[in-house]
Design an enzyme around this catalytic site. Structure first.
Site, PDB file in Angstrom:
ATOM      1  N   HIS A  48       0.863  -1.186   0.000  1.00 35.10           N
ATOM      2  CA  HIS A  48       0.000   0.000   0.000  1.00 35.10           C
ATOM      3  C   HIS A  48       0.900   1.237   0.000  1.00 35.10           C
ATOM      4  O   HIS A  48       1.747   1.399   0.889  1.00 35.10           O
ATOM      5  CB  HIS A  48      -0.907  -0.012   1.240  1.00 35.10           C
ATOM      6  CG  HIS A  48      -1.977   1.014   1.158  1.00 35.10           C
ATOM      7  ND1 HIS A  48      -3.192   0.797   0.557  1.00 35.10           N
ATOM      8  CD2 HIS A  48      -1.988   2.296   1.573  1.00 35.10           C
ATOM      9  CE1 HIS A  48      -3.922   1.901   0.623  1.00 35.10           C
ATOM     10  NE2 HIS A  48      -3.212   2.825   1.232  1.00 35.10           N
ATOM     11  N   ALA A  49       0.708   2.120  -0.984  1.00 36.33           N
ATOM     12  CA  ALA A  49       1.612   3.266  -1.154  1.00 36.33           C
ATOM     13  C   ALA A  49       1.632   4.156   0.081  1.00 36.33           C
ATOM     14  O   ALA A  49       0.597   4.352   0.731  1.00 36.33           O
ATOM     15  CB  ALA A  49       1.167   4.085  -2.367  1.00 36.33           C
ATOM     16  N   HIS A  95      -0.123  12.165  -5.157  1.00 36.16           N
ATOM     17  CA  HIS A  95      -0.634  12.194  -3.780  1.00 36.16           C
ATOM     18  C   HIS A  95       0.511  12.024  -2.782  1.00 36.16           C
ATOM     19  O   HIS A  95       0.656  12.790  -1.827  1.00 36.16           O
ATOM     20  CB  HIS A  95      -1.680  11.085  -3.579  1.00 36.16           C
ATOM     21  CG  HIS A  95      -2.212  11.063  -2.196  1.00 36.16           C
ATOM     22  ND1 HIS A  95      -3.325  11.774  -1.807  1.00 36.16           N
ATOM     23  CD2 HIS A  95      -1.759  10.439  -1.085  1.00 36.16           C
ATOM     24  CE1 HIS A  95      -3.527  11.595  -0.512  1.00 36.16           C
ATOM     25  NE2 HIS A  95      -2.591  10.779  -0.049  1.00 36.16           N
ATOM     26  N   GLU A  96       1.357  11.021  -3.039  1.00 36.71           N
ATOM     27  CA  GLU A  96       2.466  10.750  -2.093  1.00 36.71           C
ATOM     28  C   GLU A  96       3.520  11.856  -2.148  1.00 36.71           C
ATOM     29  O   GLU A  96       4.052  12.264  -1.112  1.00 36.71           O
ATOM     30  CB  GLU A  96       3.124   9.403  -2.426  1.00 36.71           C
ATOM     31  CG  GLU A  96       2.193   8.197  -2.377  1.00 36.71           C
ATOM     32  CD  GLU A  96       1.395   8.089  -1.093  1.00 36.71           C
ATOM     33  OE1 GLU A  96       0.280   7.537  -1.127  1.00 36.71           O
ATOM     34  OE2 GLU A  96       1.873   8.588  -0.049  1.00 36.71           O
ATOM     35  N   HIS A 146       2.733  14.714   0.121  1.00 43.72           N
ATOM     36  CA  HIS A 146       3.153  14.524   1.516  1.00 43.72           C
ATOM     37  C   HIS A 146       4.627  14.899   1.669  1.00 43.72           C
ATOM     38  O   HIS A 146       5.008  15.600   2.603  1.00 43.72           O
ATOM     39  CB  HIS A 146       2.978  13.059   1.927  1.00 43.72           C
ATOM     40  CG  HIS A 146       1.567  12.646   2.152  1.00 43.72           C
ATOM     41  ND1 HIS A 146       0.706  13.291   3.007  1.00 43.72           N
ATOM     42  CD2 HIS A 146       0.853  11.615   1.627  1.00 43.72           C
ATOM     43  CE1 HIS A 146      -0.469  12.697   2.996  1.00 43.72           C
ATOM     44  NE2 HIS A 146      -0.409  11.677   2.172  1.00 43.72           N
ATOM     45  N   GLU A 150      -3.410  15.485   3.353  1.00 46.70           N
ATOM     46  CA  GLU A 150      -3.951  14.644   2.262  1.00 46.70           C
ATOM     47  C   GLU A 150      -4.297  15.459   1.035  1.00 46.70           C
ATOM     48  O   GLU A 150      -4.441  14.919  -0.059  1.00 46.70           O
ATOM     49  CB  GLU A 150      -5.196  13.886   2.751  1.00 46.70           C
ATOM     50  CG  GLU A 150      -4.942  12.952   3.915  1.00 46.70           C
ATOM     51  CD  GLU A 150      -3.771  12.017   3.691  1.00 46.70           C
ATOM     52  OE1 GLU A 150      -3.136  11.598   4.657  1.00 46.70           O
ATOM     53  OE2 GLU A 150      -3.460  11.716   2.513  1.00 46.70           O
ATOM     54  N   HIS A 181      -6.687   0.815   5.796  1.00 44.99           N
ATOM     55  CA  HIS A 181      -6.655   1.752   6.918  1.00 44.99           C
ATOM     56  C   HIS A 181      -7.307   1.188   8.170  1.00 44.99           C
ATOM     57  O   HIS A 181      -7.035   1.662   9.278  1.00 44.99           O
ATOM     58  CB  HIS A 181      -7.326   3.058   6.516  1.00 44.99           C
ATOM     59  CG  HIS A 181      -6.622   3.769   5.414  1.00 44.99           C
ATOM     60  ND1 HIS A 181      -6.537   3.256   4.138  1.00 44.99           N
ATOM     61  CD2 HIS A 181      -5.935   4.923   5.373  1.00 44.99           C
ATOM     62  CE1 HIS A 181      -5.839   4.058   3.380  1.00 44.99           C
ATOM     63  NE2 HIS A 181      -5.454   5.081   4.096  1.00 44.99           N
ATOM     64  N   TYR A 221      -9.325  12.063   4.518  1.00 45.24           N
ATOM     65  CA  TYR A 221      -9.468  12.039   3.056  1.00 45.24           C
ATOM     66  C   TYR A 221     -10.767  12.696   2.618  1.00 45.24           C
ATOM     67  O   TYR A 221     -10.837  13.288   1.539  1.00 45.24           O
ATOM     68  CB  TYR A 221      -9.399  10.589   2.543  1.00 45.24           C
ATOM     69  CG  TYR A 221      -8.109   9.891   2.898  1.00 45.24           C
ATOM     70  CD1 TYR A 221      -8.062   8.946   3.926  1.00 45.24           C
ATOM     71  CD2 TYR A 221      -6.928  10.196   2.240  1.00 45.24           C
ATOM     72  CE1 TYR A 221      -6.865   8.319   4.269  1.00 45.24           C
ATOM     73  CE2 TYR A 221      -5.729   9.578   2.579  1.00 45.24           C
ATOM     74  CZ  TYR A 221      -5.712   8.649   3.595  1.00 45.24           C
ATOM     75  OH  TYR A 221      -4.519   8.041   3.943  1.00 45.24           O
TER      76      TYR A 221
HETATM   77  C1  LIG Z   1      -2.328   5.481  -1.143  1.00 40.81           C
HETATM   78  C2  LIG Z   1      -2.535   6.313   0.104  1.00 40.81           C
HETATM   79  N1  LIG Z   1      -1.616   5.877   1.150  1.00 40.81           N
HETATM   80  C3  LIG Z   1      -1.696   6.596   2.424  1.00 40.81           C
HETATM   81  C4  LIG Z   1      -1.520   8.113   2.175  1.00 40.81           C
HETATM   82  O1  LIG Z   1      -0.645   8.516   1.391  1.00 40.81           O
HETATM   83  O2  LIG Z   1      -2.305   8.858   2.766  1.00 40.81           O
HETATM   84  C5  LIG Z   1      -0.623   6.036   3.383  1.00 40.81           C
HETATM   85  C6  LIG Z   1      -1.207   4.864   4.170  1.00 40.81           C
HETATM   86  C7  LIG Z   1      -1.924   5.514   5.315  1.00 40.81           C
HETATM   87  C8  LIG Z   1      -1.186   6.836   5.585  1.00 40.81           C
HETATM   88  N2  LIG Z   1      -0.280   6.995   4.442  1.00 40.81           N
HETATM   89  C9  LIG Z   1       0.829   7.787   4.379  1.00 40.81           C
HETATM   90  O3  LIG Z   1       1.575   7.761   3.439  1.00 40.81           O
HETATM   91  C10 LIG Z   1       1.114   8.746   5.517  1.00 40.81           C
HETATM   92  N3  LIG Z   1       2.435   8.453   6.059  1.00 40.81           N
HETATM   93  C11 LIG Z   1       1.090  10.174   4.979  1.00 40.81           C
HETATM   94  C12 LIG Z   1       1.266  11.182   6.117  1.00 40.81           C
HETATM   95  O4  LIG Z   1       0.323  11.237   6.950  1.00 40.81           O
HETATM   96  O5  LIG Z   1       2.300  11.844   6.201  1.00 40.81           O
HETATM   97  C13 LIG Z   1      -3.980   6.137   0.567  1.00 40.81           C
HETATM   98  O6  LIG Z   1      -4.243   5.288   1.408  1.00 40.81           O
HETATM   99  N4  LIG Z   1      -4.970   6.877   0.002  1.00 40.81           N
HETATM  100  C14 LIG Z   1      -4.798   7.912  -0.996  1.00 40.81           C
HETATM  101  C15 LIG Z   1      -6.203   8.305  -1.384  1.00 40.81           C
HETATM  102  C16 LIG Z   1      -7.169   7.684  -0.440  1.00 40.81           C
HETATM  103  C17 LIG Z   1      -6.394   6.627   0.349  1.00 40.81           C
HETATM  104  C18 LIG Z   1      -6.809   5.213  -0.061  1.00 40.81           C
HETATM  105  O7  LIG Z   1      -6.099   4.610  -0.884  1.00 40.81           O
HETATM  106  O8  LIG Z   1      -7.859   4.733   0.454  1.00 40.81           O
HETATM  107 ZN   LIG Z   2      -2.074  10.598   1.885  1.00 37.85          ZN
END
Ligand SMILES: C[C@H](N[C@H](C(=O)O)[C@@H]1CCCN1C(=O)[C@@H](N)CC(=O)O)C(=O)N1CCC[C@H]1C(=O)O
Ligand SMILES: [Zn+2]
Length: 632
Positions: A331-332, A361-362, A365, A389, A492, A502
Site C-alpha cells: 500500500h503506497a 498524492h504521495e 506529503h 492529504e 486503513h 481524506y
Molecule cells: C495510497 C494512500 N496511502 C496513504 C496516504 O498517502 O495517505 C498512506 C497509508 C496511510 C497513511 N499513508 C501515508 O503515506 C502517511 N504516512 C502520509 C502522512 O500522513 O504523512 C492512501 O491510502 N490513500 C490515498 C487516497 C485515499 C487513500 C486510499 O487509498 O484509500
Molecule cells: Zn495521503
C-alpha cells in the site's frame, strides 16, 4: 572591562524554551530510529524486522510518555509565548502511547495485534478454485482484476476472495485491538473518552462532526446524480437481471476493490466516445513510460511551481516498485524520518494513470515534510490531517487537465469543445465525487466502534448499513455476519490509519485549487485551470502562496493556514460544486426519468453454483467455497 552580569530572570518561558530545544534534539533521534525500523520492516516483512520494529515502537512510546510527564511538570498554561504553549500542549497530549509503564504488557499486545493485522492484510492470497496452486495477491493481481475484468462472476471471485482471505482473519483480533486502544487513550492526562475522540482532537474544531455532516449533505446531490447515471450504464453492460434500475449497485462492478474510486470503469460510462478522454494509461504503455518517469514527471511539476525539489536521498532510498525477492507492504505511503533530511516513498507502482495520480498524492506529503522541516518536531504535521492529504491531490488537479497532459506528452490532441469537457469532468467525478461517501463513512463506522455503539456482534452488518446508505452499493454475495469482517479488508482499518482526513481533503483541495487558480491568473471555468499554465510571475505567486501555507506545518490552528491560501477560515463545498457544475447540469438531463437514490431493500441474484459454491446434502442452502457444510 566590567563584566555586566545580566541577572538571567529565568522566567517560566526561558525554562520552557530550554526544555523544548533539549526535547527536540532527542525527539529527532528517537523518531528517526523508529522510522528506520518501521521502514526496514515494511520493505522486508521478516520476523526479525518485526521484532526490531516493536522494540523501536516501545522505546518511542516510552520517550513520548516521559516527555509528557516532564512537560506536565511545567506551569506551561501560564507561559507568555503562545507558540511555546502550543508546543507544550502537543507534547503533553499523549494518544495511544500507553501512559503508564506498568501497562507495558498492554502496549506490547497492542503492537503485536497491529503487526499481525497489517501482515495479514499485506500477504493475503486468493487461490483459484480450480487450480489451488495458482494464487492471487491484492497488488497487483486482485486490484487489476477489479479494474479490468468485465465478467460479473470473475469480479465476484476477486471481490469475495479478498474478504475471505483478509477480512475473516482479522475478525477476532479487532475487538481486542479496539479495547487496548481505548484503554491507552483513557489513561492520558487529560484523558480521551475513546480513540475516536482522540483522533478528532487533531482538528481542534468543537463542532467538527456537525461541519462534516453539513458538507456531506451539500454534496449528496452530486453523488446521487453520478450514481444514477453509472447504474444505468452498468445495467446496459451487465444486464437488467443483474442490476436494478432503482436499487443499490453491486459493489464489485465499480472498478475498485472498495468501490471508493470508479475511474477504472470510465470506458463503460464515457459520455462522448471518441472525443478527448484523459484515460491515458494506454498512451503511457504504448510510449514506454517507466515508473521512474512517472516520479520524475511529478517532481518536475513541483519544480515548475517553485516548490522544494526532492533531495537526492529521496531518489536513492525510496522503494518505487515491488521487490521480487521479499514480502513488503504494497500500500503506497510517504515517509518523514523526522531528521529534517530523509524523506521517502514506498510504493508497488506500475505504469498507469491511476498510479500517476497516486504518485502525486504521495509526493504532496513529501513536499509538506520538506516545507516544515525547520519546525520543532511537534509542529511537523499538517495544519490538520486533511491538509496533508490535500497537497498532492491539489497539484494533480492541474496535472490531470487535458492541456497539461498534452504538455507532458500524454495526449496528442486536445479538443476544446463541450463534449470533451464533459468527458474530462466525468473522469474527475469518477474519482472525486465517487469517493465522497466512502471517505465520509469509514470513520463514521470506526468512531462508532471506538465509542461502543457498534459492537463486535454488529461490526459487519453495521458496516453494510453504512455502505448501502451512503454509497448506494450492496455486496454481490450474501454476507455471513458471524464469519465476515469486511471492513478489515481495507488497509486503513487493518493498519489502524484514520480516514476522515481524506473526506476533509476532498473539500479542501478544491478550495485551495480555486484560490491558487485565481492567484495564477486563470480565467474561465475552474475545471480548466492548471496553476502551472500562467505567466512565470503568476506561477511563482501561486507556488509561493502554497509554500507559505506548507511552511506553517501545525504551528498555528488550521484556519490560520487556510487563510494564507484562500483568505477564508472555514471549509466550504462551494468550490467543488463550482468545479463540477457543468457535469451536474449534464447529468441532470441524462437522468430525466431515472430514480435518484436507491431502494435499500434490493439484493442481487446469487446463483450458488455459478459462484463456485455448492449446496450441502442437508439442504442448508448455498455454501461459499471458503466455507464447509455444517457438521462436515
Ligand atoms: C495510497 C494512500 N496511502 C496513504 C496516504 O498517502 O495517505 C498512506 C497509508 C496511510 C497513511 N499513508 C501515508 O503515506 C502517511 N504516512 C502520509 C502522512 O500522513 O504523512 C492512501 O491510502 N490513500 C490515498 C487516497 C485515499 C487513500 C486510499 O487509498 O484509500
Ligand atoms: Zn495521503
Amino acid at each position: 572591562a566590567v563584566r555586566t552580569v545580566r541577572l538571567q530572570l529565568t522566567s517560566g518561558d526561558d525554562q520552557g524554551w530550554a526544555f523544548i530545544w533539549d526535547y527536540n534534539g532527542r525527539a529527532e533521534q528517537v523518531y528517526y530510529d523508529t522510522m528506520v525500523a518501521r521502514w526496514n520492516y515494511n520493505t522486508n516483512l521478516t520476523l526479525e524486522n518485526s521484532r526490531k520494529q516493536d522494540e523501536a515502537n516501545f522505546i518511542e512510546a516510552h520517550f513520548d510518555r516521559q516527555a509528557a510527564q516532564i512537560a506536565s511538570s511545567f506551569d506551561w498554561q501560564n507561559f507568555n509565548n503562545a507558540t511555546l504553549k502550543r508546543l507544550f500542549r502537543k507534547i503533553t497530549l499523549l494518544g495511544t502511547a500507553v501512559n503508564h509503564i506498568e501497562q507495558a504488557r498492554e502496549a506490547r499486545e497492542y503492537n503485536n495485534l497491529l503487526t499481525e493485522m497489517r501482515l495479514i492484510y499485506s500477504t493475503g492470497k486468493v487461490c483459484e478454485y480450480h487450480n489451488p496452486t495458482s494464487c492471487l495477491v491484492l497488488k497487483p493481481d486482485l486490484s487489476d482484476c477489479l479494474a479490468d475484468s468485465r465478467d460479473y462472476d470473475r469480479l465476484r471471485f476477486c471481490w469475495e476472495g479478498l474478504r475471505d482471505a483478509v477480512g475473516r482473519q482479522l475478525k477476532d483480533k479487532y475487538p481486542r485491538f479496539v479495547e487496548l486502544s481505548n484503554d491507552a487513550v483513557r489513561q492520558g492526562v487529560p484523558y480521551w473518552e475513546d480513540t475516536g475522540a482522540y483522533w478528532r482532537s487533531w482538528y481542534e474544531t468543537a463542532d467538527f462532526q456537525e461541519q462534516l455532516e453539513n458538507l456531506y449533505n451539500q454534496l449528496t446531490p452530486l453523488y446521487n446524480n453520478l450514481h444514477a447515471y453509472v447504474r444505468k450504464k452498468l445495467r446496459a453492460t451487465y444486464g437488467q437481471d443483474k442490476i436494478s434500475a432503482t436499487g443499490p449497485i453491486p459493489a464489485h462492478l465499480l472498478g475498485n476493490m472498495w468501490s471508493q474510486s470508479w475511474a477504472n470503469i470510465y470506458k463503460l460510462v464515457e459520455p462522448y466516445p471518441g472525443k478527448t478522454s484523459i484515460n491515458v494509461t494506454a498512451k503511457m504503455l504504448s510510449d514506454g513510460w517507466t515508473v521512474d518517469r512517472m516520479f520524475r514527471t511529478s517532481g518536475d511539476f513541483l519544480k515548475a511551481m517553485g516548490l522544494i525539489e526532492m533531495p537526492q536521498n529521496f531518489w536513492d532510498n525510496s522503494m518505487f516498485v515491488k521487490p521480487a525477492d521479499r514480502e513488503v507492504v504494497c500500500h503506497a505511503s510517504a515517509w518523514d524520518f523526522y531528521n529534517a533530511h530523509d524523506v521517502r516513498i514506498m510504493m508497488c507502482s506500475n505504469v498507469s494513470m491511476e498510479n500517476l495520480i497516486t504518485i502525486h498524492h504521495e509526493m504532496g506529503h513529501i513536499e509538506y515534510y520538506l516545507q516544515y522541516k525547520h519546525h520543532p518536531v511537534p509542529f511537523r504535521r499538517g495544519a490538520n490531517p486533511g491538509f496533508h492529504e490535500a497537497v498532492g491531490d491539489l497539484l494533480a488537479l492541474s496535472v490531470a487537465t487535458p492541456t497539461h497532459l498534452q504538455g507532458i506528452g500524454l495526449l496528442d490532441t486536445v479538443e476544446d469543445d463541450n463534449e470533451s469537457d464533459i468527458n474530462f469532468l466525468m473522469s474527475m467525478a469518477l474519482d472525486k465525487i465517487a469517493f465522497l461517501p466512502f471517505g465520509y463513512l469509514m470513520d463514521q463506522w470506526r468512531w462508532a466502534v471506538f465509542n461502543g455503539s457498534i459492537t463486535p456482534a454488529t461490526y459487519n452488518q453495521e458496516w453494510w448499513k453504512l455502505r448501502t446508505r451512503y454509497q448506494g452499493i450492496v455486496p454481490p454475495v450474501p454476507r455471513n455476519h458471524d464469519k465476515d469482517f469486511d471492513p478489515g479488508c481495507k488497509y486503513h482499518i487493518a493498519a489502524n490509519n484514520p480516514y476522515i482526513r481524506y473526506f476533509v481533503s476532498s473539500v479542501l483541495q478544491f478550495q485551495f485549487h480555486q484560490a491558487l487558480c485565481q492567484t495564477s491568473g486563470h480565467t474561465g471555468p475552474l475545471h480548466k485551470c492548471d496553476i502551472s499554465a500562467g505567466t512565470q510571475a503568476h506561477r511563482a505567486a501561486a507556488g509561493q502562496k502554497l509554500a507559505r501555507m506548507l511552511q506553517m506545518g501545525a504551528s498555528q490552528p488550521w484556519p490560520d493556514a487556510m487563510e494564507v491560501i484562500t483568505g477564508q477560515r472555514t471549509m466550504s463545498a462551494q468550490p467543488i460544486v463550482e468545479y463540477f457544475q457543468p457535469l451536474i447540469t449534464w447529468l441532470e438531463t441524462q437522468n430525466v426519468g431515472e430514480t435518484l437514490g436507491w431502494d435499500e431493500s434490493w439484493t442481487p441474484t446469487y446463483d450458488c453454483e455459478a459462484a463456485d459454491g455448492f449446496t450441502c446434502a442437508d439442504g442448508s442452502g448455498c455454501v461459499r467455497p471458503g466455507d464447509r457444510c455444517d457438521g462436515v
